[in-house]
Write an enzyme that holds these catalytic residues in place. Structure first.
Site, PDB file in Angstrom:
ATOM      1  N   LYS A  81      -6.267 -11.629  -7.221  1.00 27.67           N
ATOM      2  CA  LYS A  81      -4.917 -11.217  -7.627  1.00 27.67           C
ATOM      3  C   LYS A  81      -3.942 -11.844  -6.631  1.00 27.67           C
ATOM      4  CE  LYS A  81      -2.080  -7.204  -8.823  1.00 27.67           C
ATOM      5  NZ  LYS A  81      -0.913  -7.585  -8.002  1.00 27.67           N
ATOM      6  N   CYS A 103      20.242 -22.448  28.507  1.00 35.29           N
ATOM      7  CA  CYS A 103      18.927 -21.809  28.641  1.00 35.29           C
ATOM      8  C   CYS A 103      17.833 -22.782  28.185  1.00 35.29           C
ATOM      9  CB  CYS A 103      18.867 -20.537  27.808  1.00 35.29           C
ATOM     10  SG  CYS A 103      17.257 -19.719  27.837  1.00 35.29           S
ATOM     11  N   LYS A 149      -6.804  -3.016  -5.983  1.00 38.22           N
ATOM     12  CA  LYS A 149      -5.944  -3.298  -4.833  1.00 38.22           C
ATOM     13  C   LYS A 149      -6.711  -3.016  -3.542  1.00 38.22           C
ATOM     14  CE  LYS A 149      -2.042  -4.173  -5.307  1.00 38.22           C
ATOM     15  NZ  LYS A 149      -0.854  -3.429  -5.729  1.00 38.22           N
ATOM     16  N   TYR A 189       0.831  -1.203   0.000  1.00 37.90           N
ATOM     17  CA  TYR A 189       0.000   0.000   0.000  1.00 37.90           C
ATOM     18  C   TYR A 189       0.870   1.260   0.000  1.00 37.90           C
ATOM     19  CZ  TYR A 189      -3.739   3.247   1.196  1.00 37.90           C
ATOM     20  OH  TYR A 189      -4.628   4.290   1.184  1.00 37.90           O
ATOM     21  N   GLU A 190       1.928   1.273   0.841  1.00 35.07           N
ATOM     22  CA  GLU A 190       2.823   2.435   0.879  1.00 35.07           C
ATOM     23  C   GLU A 190       3.509   2.630  -0.476  1.00 35.07           C
ATOM     24  OE1 GLU A 190       4.898   2.866   5.059  1.00 35.07           O
ATOM     25  OE2 GLU A 190       4.638   0.743   4.604  1.00 35.07           O
TER      26      GLU A 190
END
Length: 660
Positions: A114, A425, A310, A35-36
């Protein structure tokens, strides 16, 4: 905006988009989400529309995808693999419909998902798969035939012997396969892929097809590019034709006879996103009739007969209730935010990763704040931002000690993560045991992940040293472990007590120390006791050791937990001495060998072991610093380069004489 301001922003946007194209298409490591990126691209298009004289031939708007890499042979696409024009609103879809109707009458559309993966071409002759390639820049891609053969859903033989067929599809990785891969990467101390699209692209570009085969890739085929011996008149007909031939074709496509039906189907697919099991980033609307497509044609970059819608990333606000610190199998401390439940992409979300301290500080995250959440790649919940005015006090601070074992945590130079370095650990034990038993480490035959999981579940093993205390009567209680296999595993474990020291050093899982570094260490320090006494300066003086490697070794052997583990292994009878030739009597010390071709009596791995045993190094490439090239039959480019550089070339017989 005046022209000068437009020029500055235009140049900045071109640079940003070119950078992100490189990260996305070539490196498979994007730094921003789709999107950006789309918004940057849209802004560039707006400037070019207002100031068309600024447009240059190398503008990102004039290109498709990214360049083909040099890893694979180039493939020129006879039919260009075009990109699609994007719409971000239903109004823009109506604009697309108006443009289509200006050129053709009463269009019928096909709407399909898509897919978010890597676009490829598959070519068949007489029904047999002969070549596969990536899209690349739309005109030239990469030959990835062998890797595509490794994907189970790529048909190797069609149901009918079509003379010639080229189809286009999308290679993708399911959410299940992606999460399994990330778990394996974490287990192997590798950086996990960011999303399924990157994972699919990276997996398809592997040099070894066996790695591609192990990644669980799939494909959906959605276009006929070229065909001989068959007449097709519509997209709907072509999809049914592809399914008959054995291709995987989505069941989600629909034929729509009006824009109301198109928009309704686009909405329906959008609502399905969270439940599909694979990633989609939009819907594609295509004119169904092929003759109408021909009338519409294409622009320099996009077909006029198709449009991509989109979906914007769904975002929700939620209050942060708590932060939990989890210790991964590699010792990395990962903060996880616990949020008030919200629904995102079709599922309820109440937890999201906060990555590391830098991320927390940058966002200003603190318990009680309200954050904006979304799903990265429709899978992993993440924090986008913190709502202004909801932060009370300073950002949360990560602990200084490991919440699993209480040991110290470190942040190494160049890393964002905090890491527990205690070899005992409990949170890291599963990963440590798998590495300890692996082929290049202690090489314990029969001790795989499934057996280790059962040993831990029944608390039979709490450290690698406990492996040497196991008895057949304990193992026979495990699933699929009879008396014979239990006895065999105990014998396999006992056999490794006599391993050379370098195997134990590598098996300990010291950060930044691989198999070659372990051999260098034991070539300089002949016993485990010498390693405990070694100073940082002495370790740093080893040729081939960098500062970070030396510091990692020194810090590891300074830990009380290391001394405790080594003491237990010593008591169990594990060898603590190096049996390789010492540096002082190593005849190949300071020499670098390159091996090429087929040797008469030994394998290249056997010859490499002899070189390293006597203090030499084995390299994969020839340079002026190469001491010898050991060449067998069918030696290729390495032999040619050695002759060009004047590097001495020796036979196996001459190599054996050097060992006498």
């Amino acid at each position: 905006m005046d022209r000068q301001e437009a020029l500055r922003e235009y140049q900045s946007l071109c640079g940003q988009i070119a950078y992100h194209n490189q990260k996305y298409y070539v490196e498979d490591a994007p730094e921003i989400d789709d999107y950006e990126y789309d918004m940057l691209y849209r802004r560039l298009q707006a400037i070019e529309a207002e100031f068309p004289d600024l447009v240059t031939p190398d503008s990102p708007t004039q290109k498709v995808g990214g360049p083909a890499l040099n890893t694979f042979a180039p493939v020129a696409h006879e039919v260009p693999m075009e990109s699609l024009h994007d719409s971000f609103s239903e109004e823009e879809l109506l604009d697309f419909d108006r443009r289509v109707r200006e050129a053709v009458a009463q269009p019928v559309y096909v709407v399909e998902p898509k897919f978010d993966g890597l676009s490829v071409s598959l070519e068949y002759r007489d029904g047999l798969f002969v070549r596969g390639s990536t899209r690349g820049d739309g005109l030239v891609g990469e030959d990835v035939t062998e890797n595509l053969r490794a994907i189970r859903t790529v048909p190797k033989k069609l149901t009918r012997p079509i003379p010639f067929l080229e189809v286009r599809g999308e290679v993708y990785m399911s959410h299940e396969s992606f999460l399994e891969l990330c778990a394996r990467q974490e287990l192997n101390d590798e950086k996990p892929f960011k999303n399924p699209r990157n994972a699919a692209a990276g997996s398809l570009r592997q040099k070894n097809p066996k790695i591609t085969a192990s990644r669980g890739l799939d494909i959906f085929v959605f276009n006929v590019q070229q065909v001989s011996g068959e007449e097709l008149s519509s997209h709907d007909e072509s999809l049914r034709f592809l399914r008959e031939l054995g291709f995987a074709v989505t069941d989600l496509y629909r034929v729509c006879r009006s824009m109301d039906e198109v928009i309704a189907r686009v909405r329906e697919i959008g609502e399905m996103r969270g439940s599909l099991g694979y990633s989609i980033d939009g819907a594609v609307i295509k004119v169904d009739d092929f003759s109408q497509r021909e009338s519409l044609g294409s622009t320099a970059k996009f077909p006029r007969w198709a449009e991509a819608f989109k979906y914007p990333p769904e975002e929700k606000e939620s209050r942060l209730i708590d932060i939990e610190i989890n210790v991964g199998r590699t010792g990395v401390l990962t903060p996880t935010g616990v949020f008030e439940p919200v629904t995102l992409a079709g599922t309820t979300v109440s937890r999201a990763t906060l990555h590391n301290q830098d991320f927390i500080t940058e966002k200003g995250i603190c318990i009680g704040c309200t954050a904006v959440l979304r799903k990265a790649g429709e899978i992993i919940p993440e924090v986008v931002s913190v709502v202004e005015g909801t932060v009370s006090g300073e950002a949360y601070r990560m602990p200084d000690t490991c919440p699993s074992c209480g040991g110290p945590v470190v942040r190494e130079e160049g890393e964002a993560a905090l890491r527990c370095v205690n070899p005992e650990c409990p949170a890291q034990l599963f990963r440590h045991l798998i590495h300890f038993a692996s082929r290049d480490a202690m090489d314990i035959d029969g001790l795989g992940p499934a057996v280790i999981e059962q040993l831990l579940a029944q608390e039979l093993v709490k450290s690698p040293a406990d492996l040497y205390r196991l008895t057949p009567s304990q193992l026979v209680t495990l699933e699929r472990m009879g008396e014979k296999s239990s006895l065999k595993l105990v014998e396999s474990i006992a056999k490794t007590k006599d391993n050379d020291l370098y195997r134990l050093i590598y098996a300990l899982g010291i950060r930044h120390i691989g198999l070659k570094a372990a051999k260098l260490l034991t070539g300089r320090f002949r016993s485990i006791d010498e390693l405990f006494r070694a100073t940082l300066e002495e370790i740093s003086s080893i040729e081939g050791f960098g500062g970070i490697m030396a510091e990692s070794v020194a810090e590891f052997f300074a830990l009380p937990s290391t001394a405790h583990l080594i003491g237990e292994l010593r008591d169990a009878g594990v060898n603590m001495e190096s049996r390789a030739a010492s540096v002082s009597d190593a005849r190949f010390f300071g020499k670098t060998f390159v091996l090429t071709g087929t040797l008469p009596t030994m394998t290249r791995s056997e010859a490499s072991a002899l070189v390293e045993k006597y203090g030499g190094k084995v390299s994969s490439s020839v340079s002026k610093k190469t001491s010898y090239v050991l060449a067998g039959e069918e030696a290729g480019s390495k032999l040619t380069k050695a002759n060009q550089l004047g590097v001495p070339v020796i036979t196996e017989e001459e190599f054996l004489q050097m060992l006498e």
